[in-house]
Design a protein around this motif. Structure first.
Motif, PDB file in Angstrom:
ATOM      1  N   ILE A 248     -21.132  22.523  -0.314  1.00  0.00           N
ATOM      2  CA  ILE A 248     -19.961  22.700   0.557  1.00  0.00           C
ATOM      3  C   ILE A 248     -20.291  23.753   1.598  1.00  0.00           C
ATOM      4  O   ILE A 248     -20.762  24.854   1.264  1.00  0.00           O
ATOM      5  N   ASP A 249     -20.086  23.429   2.854  1.00  0.00           N
ATOM      6  CA  ASP A 249     -20.344  24.359   3.954  1.00  0.00           C
ATOM      7  C   ASP A 249     -19.539  25.642   3.725  1.00  0.00           C
ATOM      8  O   ASP A 249     -18.321  25.599   3.472  1.00  0.00           O
ATOM      9  N   SER A 250     -20.225  26.777   3.800  1.00  0.00           N
ATOM     10  CA  SER A 250     -19.553  28.058   3.562  1.00  0.00           C
ATOM     11  C   SER A 250     -18.446  28.331   4.563  1.00  0.00           C
ATOM     12  O   SER A 250     -17.537  29.127   4.309  1.00  0.00           O
ATOM     13  N   ARG A 251     -18.500  27.679   5.717  1.00  0.00           N
ATOM     14  CA  ARG A 251     -17.465  27.881   6.749  1.00  0.00           C
ATOM     15  C   ARG A 251     -16.286  26.914   6.597  1.00  0.00           C
ATOM     16  O   ARG A 251     -15.375  26.911   7.412  1.00  0.00           O
ATOM     17  N   PHE A 252     -16.330  26.098   5.551  1.00  0.00           N
ATOM     18  CA  PHE A 252     -15.246  25.117   5.375  1.00  0.00           C
ATOM     19  C   PHE A 252     -13.942  25.841   5.027  1.00  0.00           C
ATOM     20  O   PHE A 252     -13.952  26.786   4.221  1.00  0.00           O
ATOM     21  N   PRO A 253     -12.797  25.445   5.629  1.00  0.00           N
ATOM     22  CA  PRO A 253     -11.519  26.122   5.358  1.00  0.00           C
ATOM     23  C   PRO A 253     -11.176  26.112   3.872  1.00  0.00           C
ATOM     24  O   PRO A 253     -11.462  25.142   3.162  1.00  0.00           O
ATOM     25  N   GLU A 254     -10.540  27.213   3.436  1.00  0.00           N
ATOM     26  CA  GLU A 254     -10.183  27.314   2.022  1.00  0.00           C
ATOM     27  C   GLU A 254      -9.098  26.311   1.648  1.00  0.00           C
ATOM     28  O   GLU A 254      -9.132  25.700   0.585  1.00  0.00           O
ATOM     29  N   MET A 255      -8.098  26.122   2.532  1.00  0.00           N
ATOM     30  CA  MET A 255      -6.983  25.213   2.259  1.00  0.00           C
ATOM     31  C   MET A 255      -6.844  24.224   3.410  1.00  0.00           C
ATOM     32  O   MET A 255      -6.938  24.611   4.578  1.00  0.00           O
ATOM     33  N   ILE A 256      -6.634  22.947   3.069  1.00  0.00           N
ATOM     34  CA  ILE A 256      -6.420  21.911   4.084  1.00  0.00           C
ATOM     35  C   ILE A 256      -5.140  21.153   3.752  1.00  0.00           C
ATOM     36  O   ILE A 256      -4.546  21.343   2.685  1.00  0.00           O
ATOM     37  N   ILE A 257      -4.733  20.294   4.677  1.00  0.00           N
ATOM     38  CA  ILE A 257      -3.561  19.435   4.473  1.00  0.00           C
ATOM     39  C   ILE A 257      -4.045  17.989   4.409  1.00  0.00           C
ATOM     40  O   ILE A 257      -4.741  17.522   5.318  1.00  0.00           O
ATOM     41  N   GLY A 258      -3.697  17.274   3.335  1.00  0.00           N
ATOM     42  CA  GLY A 258      -4.115  15.885   3.196  1.00  0.00           C
ATOM     43  C   GLY A 258      -3.478  15.259   1.972  1.00  0.00           C
ATOM     44  O   GLY A 258      -2.704  15.884   1.252  1.00  0.00           O
ATOM     45  N   ASP A 259      -3.806  13.992   1.754  1.00  0.00           N
ATOM     46  CA  ASP A 259      -3.323  13.269   0.577  1.00  0.00           C
ATOM     47  C   ASP A 259      -4.386  13.392  -0.513  1.00  0.00           C
ATOM     48  O   ASP A 259      -5.373  12.659  -0.524  1.00  0.00           O
TER      49      ASP A 259
ATOM     50  N   THR B  56       0.830  -1.200   0.000  1.00  0.00           N
ATOM     51  CA  THR B  56       0.000   0.000   0.000  1.00  0.00           C
ATOM     52  C   THR B  56       0.870   1.258   0.000  1.00  0.00           C
ATOM     53  O   THR B  56       1.877   1.322   0.694  1.00  0.00           O
ATOM     54  N   ASP B  57       0.455   2.253  -0.792  1.00  0.00           N
ATOM     55  CA  ASP B  57       1.208   3.512  -0.845  1.00  0.00           C
ATOM     56  C   ASP B  57       1.175   4.222   0.502  1.00  0.00           C
ATOM     57  O   ASP B  57       0.217   4.089   1.268  1.00  0.00           O
ATOM     58  N   GLU B  58       2.240   4.970   0.784  1.00  0.00           N
ATOM     59  CA  GLU B  58       2.263   5.778   1.991  1.00  0.00           C
ATOM     60  C   GLU B  58       1.425   7.039   1.788  1.00  0.00           C
ATOM     61  O   GLU B  58       1.263   7.528   0.673  1.00  0.00           O
ATOM     62  N   VAL B  59       0.904   7.559   2.891  1.00  0.00           N
ATOM     63  CA  VAL B  59       0.132   8.800   2.836  1.00  0.00           C
ATOM     64  C   VAL B  59       1.103   9.957   2.596  1.00  0.00           C
ATOM     65  O   VAL B  59       2.090  10.111   3.306  1.00  0.00           O
ATOM     66  N   LYS B  60       0.814  10.773   1.566  1.00  0.00           N
ATOM     67  CA  LYS B  60       1.678  11.902   1.215  1.00  0.00           C
ATOM     68  C   LYS B  60       0.876  13.180   1.393  1.00  0.00           C
ATOM     69  O   LYS B  60       0.019  13.515   0.573  1.00  0.00           O
ATOM     70  N   MET B  61       1.152  13.902   2.458  1.00  0.00           N
ATOM     71  CA  MET B  61       0.386  15.099   2.805  1.00  0.00           C
ATOM     72  C   MET B  61       0.858  16.304   1.993  1.00  0.00           C
ATOM     73  O   MET B  61       2.054  16.474   1.747  1.00  0.00           O
ATOM     74  N   SER B  62      -0.108  17.134   1.586  1.00  0.00           N
ATOM     75  CA  SER B  62       0.208  18.375   0.877  1.00  0.00           C
ATOM     76  C   SER B  62      -0.941  19.361   1.089  1.00  0.00           C
ATOM     77  O   SER B  62      -2.041  18.990   1.507  1.00  0.00           O
ATOM     78  N   ASP B  63      -0.674  20.629   0.788  1.00  0.00           N
ATOM     79  CA  ASP B  63      -1.704  21.676   0.911  1.00  0.00           C
ATOM     80  C   ASP B  63      -2.536  21.727  -0.366  1.00  0.00           C
ATOM     81  O   ASP B  63      -1.965  21.749  -1.472  1.00  0.00           O
ATOM     82  N   PHE B  64      -3.843  21.761  -0.236  1.00  0.00           N
ATOM     83  CA  PHE B  64      -4.694  21.919  -1.410  1.00  0.00           C
ATOM     84  C   PHE B  64      -6.068  22.423  -0.977  1.00  0.00           C
ATOM     85  O   PHE B  64      -6.442  22.364   0.201  1.00  0.00           O
ATOM     86  N   SER B  65      -6.817  22.907  -1.974  1.00  0.00           N
ATOM     87  CA  SER B  65      -8.172  23.404  -1.736  1.00  0.00           C
ATOM     88  C   SER B  65      -9.158  22.270  -1.974  1.00  0.00           C
ATOM     89  O   SER B  65      -9.355  21.849  -3.121  1.00  0.00           O
TER      90      SER B  65
ATOM     91  N   GLN C 226      -7.015  18.879   9.056  1.00  0.00           N
ATOM     92  CA  GLN C 226      -5.809  19.676   9.276  1.00  0.00           C
ATOM     93  C   GLN C 226      -5.896  20.898   8.378  1.00  0.00           C
ATOM     94  O   GLN C 226      -5.840  20.789   7.151  1.00  0.00           O
ATOM     95  N   VAL C 227      -6.058  22.072   8.984  1.00  0.00           N
ATOM     96  CA  VAL C 227      -6.217  23.311   8.227  1.00  0.00           C
ATOM     97  C   VAL C 227      -4.843  23.855   7.850  1.00  0.00           C
ATOM     98  O   VAL C 227      -3.919  23.889   8.670  1.00  0.00           O
TER      99      VAL C 227
END
Length: 630
Positions: A356-367, A320-329, A477-478
């Motif tokens: 999409i909830d209007s209060r949702f963060p613009e950028m998050i950290i994830g794979d 299984t691939d490893e989780v690769k975190m990055s910033d994205f919208s 993760q914001v």
């Protein structure tokens, strides 16, 4: 103090006696080396001491010089030979020195030397230091002392070498001095034999004990084997039944997978034929556009199916691939994903609504890649089971700790007894339903494993006749990064850049030519195999080479090594373009020296990213736009 000196002296002696034994792992060979060292050390000391004593008695250099300066060093030289690993030379040398002593002192001192007892000692030593299988060497070593005695008797009789003139008193004194030495040497030989016999008895007792223990262990093992045999029979029966069940499930899976692949392939072939017929007919543009959209959506379906099979095989193999975190919208990413699947859903007149909830963060950290595999599988699954005119809703919201992505469809739903099975590979629930709506049964299994790998969970609820609801929960993760730039057309690459494409597929040539033109590459050459590609590269001197790995005449691997060996071409970046989809294959070619790897079917954004990186990196790239080069 005297005790400490005694212990130190004994330790030094033991060290001398063991010189060379560490060079062999055979215990018997080590014993023979030790015997040679002991005899050489003892006789070397005795020869030196008695040589000096006899010189004081007889005042003859014929006794002193050979004893102190020849025979004594020769004995110590045998110990040195053992320490260097020359074991055979040491054994033979020891015998030769004793033969020379018998002949020399027996000749110059006459019958008073008691060489008969020395010859007996020498025969004993010969048997101690020789291997049992060295029969010829043993016979020679035992025969030599006898031959020496005969030669000395012959000398005494014919007076070939006259002995030193000794008075009767000197002869008696000499005899009494020699006799203890000869007796000590014979005692040394007997003690060595005794030690050898004791070691042998010890070994025999040890082997006998081991034999008894081994026999008892064999009896225990037989009892355990009988017990294991019964347990093994039960285990084999259980495993056989489990294997049969798994085999039946995989057989059903292969059958349904074949069905699922043939359906889109049939659509692709049919649409291709319709496109051919429509060309040239009046008012065909709208119909061609619609068929092209259907063709793209169908191709996307079959690609997802193949990707799911490959992904499952990788997961089951523990890769299984490893989780690769990055910033994205996530907001922008979901909009793009829904737009893509809306074109697929349009074939069935199914509508996808994104909330999409209007209060949702613009950028998050994830794979982003792994999350895409999850959401794509859920959307693809929902489209298959949602009838025409119905809706699919994708909702995104969050709390302080987690973010949630919900996919709700208005399909026929899943029976309660089948909810636990839908996340298992090869467990497809109601096969008749899957026959009707399509699907390989792999997407949900892969989605569940990917979500768990990212530290989240996935839940499902359903009511037959009303639809199914999937809820993904993942740690939130914001990111502090600024929001993404507005997406637009891909920026054009340097107009002066040259690219050579090596591929034996004419359709791939057409696709690649179109993609390269869209991103600004006008100077592109195409070759059908590696041999033609190398010649084309010599003529064009391109900035980048795009090369298929499986070509006739000369394979991609051979072509790569030939390019790297040519002085004018070895600096050109080479990118593999291949249908080999496993990560291990990509890593193999990158390790071989490739500058990039693009999987087929080629995506234009991936192609643009790879070329952009190489063109602005290469020193000879972008001849028409040097101001942008690094």
């Amino acid at each position: 103090m005297s005790s400490l000196i005694s212990q130190t002296f004994r330790a030094r002696l033991q060290h001398i006696f063991k010189l060379g034994t560490s060079r062999t792992s055979v215990k018997e060979e080590a014993r023979r080396i030790r015997v040679v060292n002991i005899v050489s050390f003892a006789t070397g000391i005795l020869v030196a001491v008695y040589g000096i004593a006899f010189h004081l008695l007889l005042h003859s250099l014929l006794i002193l010089i050979p004893a102190v300066f020849v025979f004594c060093p020769a004995f110590f030289c045998m110990i040195w030979l053992n320490s260097r690993g020359y074991f055979n030379a040491s054994r033979i040398g020891l015998q030769a020195i004793f033969i020379l002593i018998i002949l020399y002192y027996g000749a110059i001192l006459g019958r008073v030397t008691e060489v008969q007892l020395l010859a007996v000692f020498l025969m004993s030593v010969a048997l101690l230091v020789s291997r049992p299988q060295e029969k010829a060497q043993r016979i020679i070593c035992v025969s030599m002392p006898i031959i020496c005695l005969v030669a000395l008797e012959f000398n005494y009789y014919f007076h070939i070498v006259e002995p030193l003139p000794l008075s009767a008193q000197t002869q008696n004194m000499y005899r009494w001095m020699v006799m203890p030495v000869v007796l000590f040497l014979n005692y040394l030989a007997i003690s060595l034999y005794q030690r050898n016999i004791m070691d042998l008895l010890r070994v025999l007792r040890s082997r006998n004990t081991a034999l008894v223990r081994s026999r008892n262990e064999v009896l225990d093992q037989r009892m355990q084997l009988a017990k294991y045999s019964e347990e093994l029979e039960d285990l084999v029966h259980d495993r056989t039944m489990a294997l049969q069940t798994a085999n039946d499930a995989k057989t059903r899976f292969i059958s349904e997978l074949s069905h699922e692949i043939r359906n889109p392939l049939n659509a692709i072939l049919g649409i291709s034929e319709l496109l051919t017929d429509a060309l040239g007919q009046p008012d065909s543009e709208a119909r061609i556009r619609e068929m092209a959209r259907n063709l793209h959506a169908t191709s996307h379906n079959i690609l997802e199916l193949v990707n799911s099979v490959l992904e499952l095989s990788k997961i089951e193999a523990g890769k299984t691939d490893e989780v690769k975190m990055s910033d994205f919208s996530l907001r922008e990413w979901l909009h793009n994903a829904v737009n893509i699947y809306q074109s697929i859903a349009s074939k069935k007149s199914v509508f996808i609504h994104l909330e999409i909830d209007s209060r949702f963060p613009e950028m998050i950290i994830g794979d982003k890649l792994m999350l895409g595999q999850v959401v794509n599988n859920l959307l693809s699954n929902s489209i298959k089971f949602t009838p025409a005119g119905k809706n699919i809703r994708v909702r995104c919201f969050h709390n302080l700790r987690n973010m949630f992505i919900q996919v709700c469809d208005e399909g026929r739903g899943i029976a309660a007894q089948q909810l636990n099975a839908i996340f298992k590979p090869f467990e497809q629930g109601d096969s008749d339903v899957y026959r009707e709506f399509g699907g390989s049964g792999l997407g949900l299994a892969i989605a569940k494993r990917k979500v768990e790998l990212m530290g989240g969970s996935i839940e499902v609820s359903s009511q037959q006749g009303e639809g199914t609801n999937f809820l993904i929960a993942l740690p939130l993760q914001v990111s502090t990064e600024n929001g993404p730039q507005a997406a637009g057309e891909l920026p054009l690459l340097p107009a002066g850049a040259k690219v050579v494409v090596m591929d034996d597929n004419a359709i791939d040539h057409t696709i690649m030519k179109h993609f390269l033109a869209r991103i600004g590459i006008a100077q592109a050459g195409f070759a059908k195999n590696g041999l033609e590609g190398i010649e084309l590269a010599r003529q064009m001197q391109p900035d980048v080479i795009l090369m298929d790995l499986h070509m006739p005449v000369m394979s991609g691997r051979e072509t790569f090594f030939n390019l790297r060996q040519e002085e004018l071409l070895k600096h050109i970046p080479i990118v593999a373009v291949s249908s080999d989809a496993f990560k291990e294959q990509e890593q193999e070619y990158i390790a071989m020296g490739m500058d990039g790897y693009i999987r087929k079917p080629v995506e234009i954004r991936v192609l643009h990213g790879v070329l952009e990186k190489l063109l602005y990196r290469a020193p000879n790239a972008a001849r028409g736009a040097q101001s942008h080069a690094c």
